[in-house]
Design a protein around this motif. Sequence first.
Motif, mmCIF file in Angstrom:
data_model
loop_
_atom_site.group_PDB
_atom_site.id
_atom_site.type_symbol
_atom_site.label_atom_id
_atom_site.label_comp_id
_atom_site.label_asym_id
_atom_site.label_seq_id
_atom_site.Cartn_x
_atom_site.Cartn_y
_atom_site.Cartn_z
ATOM 1 N N UNK A 1 2.499 -1.862 4.411
ATOM 2 C CA UNK A 1 2.590 -0.408 4.231
ATOM 3 C C UNK A 1 3.748 0.099 5.065
ATOM 4 N N UNK A 2 4.774 0.652 4.413
ATOM 5 C CA UNK A 2 5.938 1.199 5.101
ATOM 6 C C UNK A 2 5.905 2.721 4.993
ATOM 7 N N UNK B 1 13.620 -1.842 -1.606
ATOM 8 C CA UNK B 1 12.863 -3.082 -1.741
ATOM 9 C C UNK B 1 13.003 -3.937 -0.485
ATOM 10 N N UNK B 2 12.578 -5.188 -0.588
ATOM 11 C CA UNK B 2 12.677 -6.099 0.547
ATOM 12 C C UNK B 2 14.129 -6.189 1.010
ATOM 13 N N UNK C 1 0.820 -1.219 0.000
ATOM 14 C CA UNK C 1 0.000 0.000 0.000
ATOM 15 C C UNK C 1 0.850 1.263 0.000
ATOM 16 N N UNK C 2 2.099 1.139 0.360
ATOM 17 C CA UNK C 2 3.030 2.251 0.350
ATOM 18 C C UNK C 2 4.422 1.723 0.597
ATOM 19 N N UNK C 3 5.383 2.085 -0.248
ATOM 20 C CA UNK C 3 6.760 1.631 -0.119
ATOM 21 C C UNK C 3 7.671 2.822 0.170
ATOM 22 N N UNK C 4 8.893 2.538 0.609
ATOM 23 C CA UNK C 4 9.856 3.590 0.887
ATOM 24 C C UNK C 4 10.869 3.712 -0.251
ATOM 25 N N UNK D 1 20.310 -2.676 -0.316
ATOM 26 C CA UNK D 1 19.082 -2.489 -1.080
ATOM 27 C C UNK D 1 19.355 -1.695 -2.340
ATOM 28 N N UNK D 2 20.248 -0.706 -2.244
ATOM 29 C CA UNK D 2 20.553 0.115 -3.410
ATOM 30 C C UNK D 2 21.237 -0.634 -4.517
ATOM 31 N N UNK D 3 21.855 -1.771 -4.181
ATOM 32 C CA UNK D 3 22.541 -2.566 -5.207
ATOM 33 C C UNK D 3 21.603 -3.519 -5.916
#
Length: 298
Positions: free
Chosen positions: A262-263, A254-255, A233-236, A294-296
């Motif tokens: 919802x994050x 992402x994960x 419902x909402x991601x960062x 996560x950025x990779x």
Amino acid sequence: MMKKLIPLMICLYGGLLSAQENHLYLGETAPDTVPKIFAEGIISKASRSEFGSVFSADGTTFYFAVNDGGKAEIRYSQWQKESWTTPKTVIGHAVYSFNDPMLSPDENRLYYISDKPKTGETPGDYDIWYSEKTGSGWSHPINAGTKINSEKDEYYISFTANGTLYFSSNKDAGEGNDNNFDIYASKSVNGEHQEPVRLSSVINTKYYEADVFVAPDEAYLIFCSRRPQGLGRGDLYISTKEPNGKWGAAQHLKKPISTDSHELCPWVTPDGAYFFYTGNQDIYWVSTRIFEQVGQKK
């Protein structure tokens, strides 16, 4: 960029705090790059929702919002006499909700959002309010004024070290599209906030963007968005400042951060070591090293 960002975050304040000290972070065992619920059973409880959190710079006071029974209020716990106090309400009301606590850079004001009306008694739209520190606690709520607040909703508050206020609003949403929030920034000049400027289309899209955290040196933003590639419902998402002073394209966190839930409500501790956020209606924390991982991901 992510690899350069992590040392910057950790060194930002010279490494003021360490989670290994028993009195810091409510004595919780520090997480690694796997997010964990913060102070489960004390702060985060299954019977209610928690939204937003912030520690004082010295790590001795923790503010967070609780929605219990459909109305939100702000609570706090404090390190006193070698132990943490049982959380109690610092800003609350029998009718109005108070949410999204954030301290000003000098910590003399506690900011939050509320549906408390500017006049009358009927709950209204959500505005940004604050309380000033007094000798005995915090003052009654003070509205942040018409330069910041509109006749629509304003959400979440975050500050740079020099006082620039970041927040979100749906004041420019088209008719019938009140869920289209955008992120704005208002510079502070001689202690007065200026007319807010909507961030560029690199950050703000036709979708929902809100709950923005800005680094004290304005090196990066973390915010919640609802985009087609989202998992729930909402991601960062995170965006870093480019050498030309413009915001770079936002990267999806992402994960294991964003999930099918919802994050929201992102916040990074003053020492740059830990990332707090709300997920599945609980407060989570994780080492900021996770941003590099996560950025990779592609």
